[in-house]
Design a protein around this motif. Structure first.
Motif, PDB file in Angstrom:
ATOM      1  N   SER A  10       3.942   5.750  -5.425  1.00 18.99           N
ATOM      2  CA  SER A  10       3.885   5.797  -6.885  1.00 18.99           C
ATOM      3  C   SER A  10       2.876   6.831  -7.362  1.00 18.99           C
ATOM      4  O   SER A  10       3.144   7.602  -8.292  1.00 18.99           O
ATOM      5  CB  SER A  10       3.513   4.413  -7.424  1.00 18.99           C
ATOM      6  N   GLN A  11       1.711   6.868  -6.705  1.00 14.03           N
ATOM      7  CA  GLN A  11       0.689   7.859  -7.080  1.00 14.03           C
ATOM      8  C   GLN A  11       1.172   9.279  -6.822  1.00 14.03           C
ATOM      9  O   GLN A  11       0.948  10.183  -7.632  1.00 14.03           O
ATOM     10  CB  GLN A  11      -0.595   7.593  -6.285  1.00 14.03           C
ATOM     11  N   THR A  12       1.854   9.478  -5.676  1.00 11.80           N
ATOM     12  CA  THR A  12       2.359  10.810  -5.339  1.00 11.80           C
ATOM     13  C   THR A  12       3.416  11.269  -6.332  1.00 11.80           C
ATOM     14  O   THR A  12       3.422  12.420  -6.780  1.00 11.80           O
ATOM     15  CB  THR A  12       2.950  10.803  -3.917  1.00 11.80           C
ATOM     16  N   GLU A  13       4.320  10.346  -6.694  1.00  8.31           N
ATOM     17  CA  GLU A  13       5.354  10.682  -7.670  1.00  8.31           C
ATOM     18  C   GLU A  13       4.723  11.065  -9.010  1.00  8.31           C
ATOM     19  O   GLU A  13       5.164  12.003  -9.680  1.00  8.31           O
ATOM     20  CB  GLU A  13       6.304   9.495  -7.854  1.00  8.31           C
ATOM     21  N   ARG A  14       3.680  10.328  -9.395  1.00 10.79           N
ATOM     22  CA  ARG A  14       3.019  10.600 -10.668  1.00 10.79           C
ATOM     23  C   ARG A  14       2.343  11.971 -10.660  1.00 10.79           C
ATOM     24  O   ARG A  14       2.434  12.744 -11.614  1.00 10.79           O
ATOM     25  CB  ARG A  14       1.982   9.513 -10.953  1.00 10.79           C
ATOM     26  N   SER A  15       1.676  12.274  -9.515  1.00 12.51           N
ATOM     27  CA  SER A  15       0.986  13.566  -9.432  1.00 12.51           C
ATOM     28  C   SER A  15       1.977  14.723  -9.407  1.00 12.51           C
ATOM     29  O   SER A  15       1.742  15.774 -10.009  1.00 12.51           O
ATOM     30  CB  SER A  15       0.100  13.607  -8.184  1.00 12.51           C
ATOM     31  N   HIS A  51       2.274   1.809  -3.380  1.00 11.71           N
ATOM     32  CA  HIS A  51       1.244   2.324  -4.293  1.00 11.71           C
ATOM     33  C   HIS A  51       1.025   3.820  -4.077  1.00 11.71           C
ATOM     34  O   HIS A  51       0.923   4.594  -5.039  1.00 11.71           O
ATOM     35  CB  HIS A  51      -0.059   1.554  -4.066  1.00 11.71           C
ATOM     36  N   ILE A  52       0.957   4.236  -2.796  1.00 11.86           N
ATOM     37  CA  ILE A  52       0.757   5.651  -2.480  1.00 11.86           C
ATOM     38  C   ILE A  52       1.934   6.485  -2.968  1.00 11.86           C
ATOM     39  O   ILE A  52       1.769   7.577  -3.525  1.00 11.86           O
ATOM     40  CB  ILE A  52       0.565   5.828  -0.960  1.00 11.86           C
ATOM     41  N   ARG A  93       0.828  -1.206   0.000  1.00 13.61           N
ATOM     42  CA  ARG A  93       0.000   0.000   0.000  1.00 13.61           C
ATOM     43  C   ARG A  93       0.858   1.251   0.000  1.00 13.61           C
ATOM     44  O   ARG A  93       0.567   2.220  -0.684  1.00 13.61           O
ATOM     45  CB  ARG A  93      -0.934  -0.002   1.211  1.00 13.61           C
TER      46      ARG A  93
END
Length: 259
Positions: free
Chosen positions: A242-247, A239-240, A236
């Motif tokens: 990865s999402q933060t890096e993408r944003s 995943h968080i 988890r």
């Protein structure tokens, strides 16, 4: 024909029978069973489980249990896990005098009053009504005073919902929690992610060998359950991140305008 046979076999698991208990444990006498794990079998009737009078550790998580009446005779029970069932009443286990750890996360406990029956369990030190790892909870957990009320009701409690509240480790837990909160605050404030630490030990370092000794075997199972929860939390977290890096990457990209 095969599908019908499989359906009949599944139906057999809905009620705990002597045959099921003996086949699962290899014990000839029900009184000889000390540890029992019957997870995710679709059990809705506890049947003859009350005859396992020397049972010390019981895991019935992930079933369809609504009533715990047959457990009232288990006076030597130390650890009970009935998470992820459909239980709304805990009165039956108020006679389990030896109970030290109780997990009822993911059930239908609706109010603080439903927990009063457990106050007679003087040895109870660990209560879990919610588990964030698996998103298990109870309606009572929505009460804003739920945590403080439980700590008042059970002065001997050392661990509540997986968090150590008193005794050795409580200060360390709070310190780690404060550090974690600070890191999270700094993460969103500065808009950058900290570097992940390198792996400290070699692969397989935490693997341990099985033993025929029943107590060590049970410890092995519990240890691996903890490792499984850690892996879930790690996934988890990854995943968080990865999402933060993408944003952040999208935020820092220059705006493009159509010509």
């Amino acid at each position: 024909m095969d599908s019908k046979r499989e359906k009949d076999q599944d139906t057999d698991f809905t009620k705990i029978t002597a045959v099921l208990l003996k086949s699962r444990t290899g014990e000839f006498d029900l009184e000889s069973i000390l540890f029992l794990k019957l997870r995710g079998l679709g059990i809705c009737d506890l049947g003859c489980i009350g005859e396992c009078t020397n049972l010390e550790r019981l895991d019935l998580s992930g079933n369809n249990i609504t009533k715990l009446v047959p457990l009232s005779s288990l006076r030597l029970l130390i650890v009970l896990n009935v998470s992820a069932n459909r239980i709304s009443n805990l009165e039956a286990i108020s006679s389990c005098d030896s109970l030290q750890s109780l997990n009822v996360a993911g059930n239908l406990i609706s109010s603080i009053e439903n927990l009063h029956c457990l106050q007679s369990l003087r040895k109870l030190e660990n209560i879990r009504l919610k588990d964030n790892t698996y998103n298990f909870s109870n309606p009572v957990c929505k009460n804003t005073s739920y945590r403080s009320t439980l700590l008042e009701m059970f002065p001997n409690i050392k661990v509540l919902d997986g968090e150590r509240v008193v005794g050795r480790g409580s200060d360390l837990y709070q310190l780690c929690k404060d550090i974690d909160d600070t890191i999270k605050a700094g993460l969103f404030k500065n808009g950058q992610l900290p570097e992940l630490p390198e792996q400290w030990v070699e692969d397989g370092f935490w693997e341990i060998k099985r033993s025929n000794n029943a107590i060590i075997e049970e410890a092995y199972k519990q240890f691996n359950d903890v490792l499984h929860e850690c892996r879930l939390l790690n996934n988890r977290a990854a995943h968080i991140i990865s999402q933060t890096e993408r944003s952040l990457s999208l935020k820092n990209q220059p705006k493009q305008y159509a010509v």
